[in-house]
Design a protein around this motif. Structure first.
Motif, PDB file in Angstrom:
ATOM      1  N   ASP A 110       1.114  -1.131  -0.391  1.00  0.00           N
ATOM      2  CA  ASP A 110      -0.469  -0.163  -0.022  1.00  0.00           C
ATOM      3  C   ASP A 110       1.444   1.252   0.518  1.00  0.00           C
ATOM      4  N   TRP A 111       0.313   2.369  -0.900  1.00  0.00           N
ATOM      5  CA  TRP A 111       1.178   3.440  -0.767  1.00  0.00           C
ATOM      6  C   TRP A 111       0.409   4.566  -0.974  1.00  0.00           C
ATOM      7  N   ALA A 171       3.275   7.343  -3.263  1.00  0.00           N
ATOM      8  CA  ALA A 171       3.364   7.016  -4.523  1.00  0.00           C
ATOM      9  C   ALA A 171       3.300   8.051  -4.970  1.00  0.00           C
ATOM     10  N   LYS A 172       2.974   9.150  -5.970  1.00  0.00           N
ATOM     11  CA  LYS A 172       3.759  10.691  -6.912  1.00  0.00           C
ATOM     12  C   LYS A 172       4.708  10.655  -6.364  1.00  0.00           C
ATOM     13  N   ASN A 173       5.488  10.988  -5.503  1.00  0.00           N
ATOM     14  CA  ASN A 173       6.797  10.969  -5.193  1.00  0.00           C
ATOM     15  C   ASN A 173       7.494  10.758  -5.269  1.00  0.00           C
ATOM     16  N   ARG A 174       6.702   8.676  -5.040  1.00  0.00           N
ATOM     17  CA  ARG A 174       8.218   7.677  -5.750  1.00  0.00           C
ATOM     18  C   ARG A 174       7.913   6.735  -7.026  1.00  0.00           C
ATOM     19  N   PHE A 175       6.590   7.584  -7.959  1.00  0.00           N
ATOM     20  CA  PHE A 175       6.034   6.797  -9.075  1.00  0.00           C
ATOM     21  C   PHE A 175       7.100   5.614  -9.723  1.00  0.00           C
ATOM     22  N   SER A 176       8.472   6.110  -9.714  1.00  0.00           N
ATOM     23  CA  SER A 176       9.195   5.503 -10.487  1.00  0.00           C
ATOM     24  C   SER A 176       9.596   4.233  -9.853  1.00  0.00           C
ATOM     25  N   GLU A 177       9.629   4.217  -8.544  1.00  0.00           N
ATOM     26  CA  GLU A 177       9.287   2.782  -7.694  1.00  0.00           C
ATOM     27  C   GLU A 177       7.964   2.219  -7.180  1.00  0.00           C
TER      28      GLU A 177
END
Length: 84
Positions: free
Chosen positions: A2-3, A8-14
């Motif tokens: 769960d993000w 999720a926005k800040n670490r979208f690539s991950e």
């Protein structure tokens, strides 16, 4: 996994990489599930062999031509409301 939306926005690539390697990733908004990020392969597996809307409509029952003729005749007749 769960993000929270901001993470999720800040670490979208991950998020995308984990979806590709670990499976679907859930994004939450105020603690509630809001979205799921899937890999392209997972998405393709979900949509494979699924008929399109057109295929689904065309695979329906055949038209009863007597009913179709009655509908066409009714469409050609004047409306009761037209005289008003």
């Amino acid at each position: 996994m769960d993000w929270p939306l901001q993470d999720a926005k800040n670490r979208f690539s991950e998020v995308v990489q984990r979806a590709r390697h670990e499976g679907p990733q859930t994004v939450t908004l105020r603690g509630e599930r809001a979205a799921v990020v899937l890999s392209a392969a997972d998405y393709d597996a979900l949509t494979r062999d699924r008929p399109s809307l057109v295929d689904d409509l065309l695979s329906g029952p055949d038209w009863d031509y007597a009913i179709a003729a009655a509908i066409n005749d009714r469409a050609k007749s004047p409306s009761r409301d037209a005289a008003l």
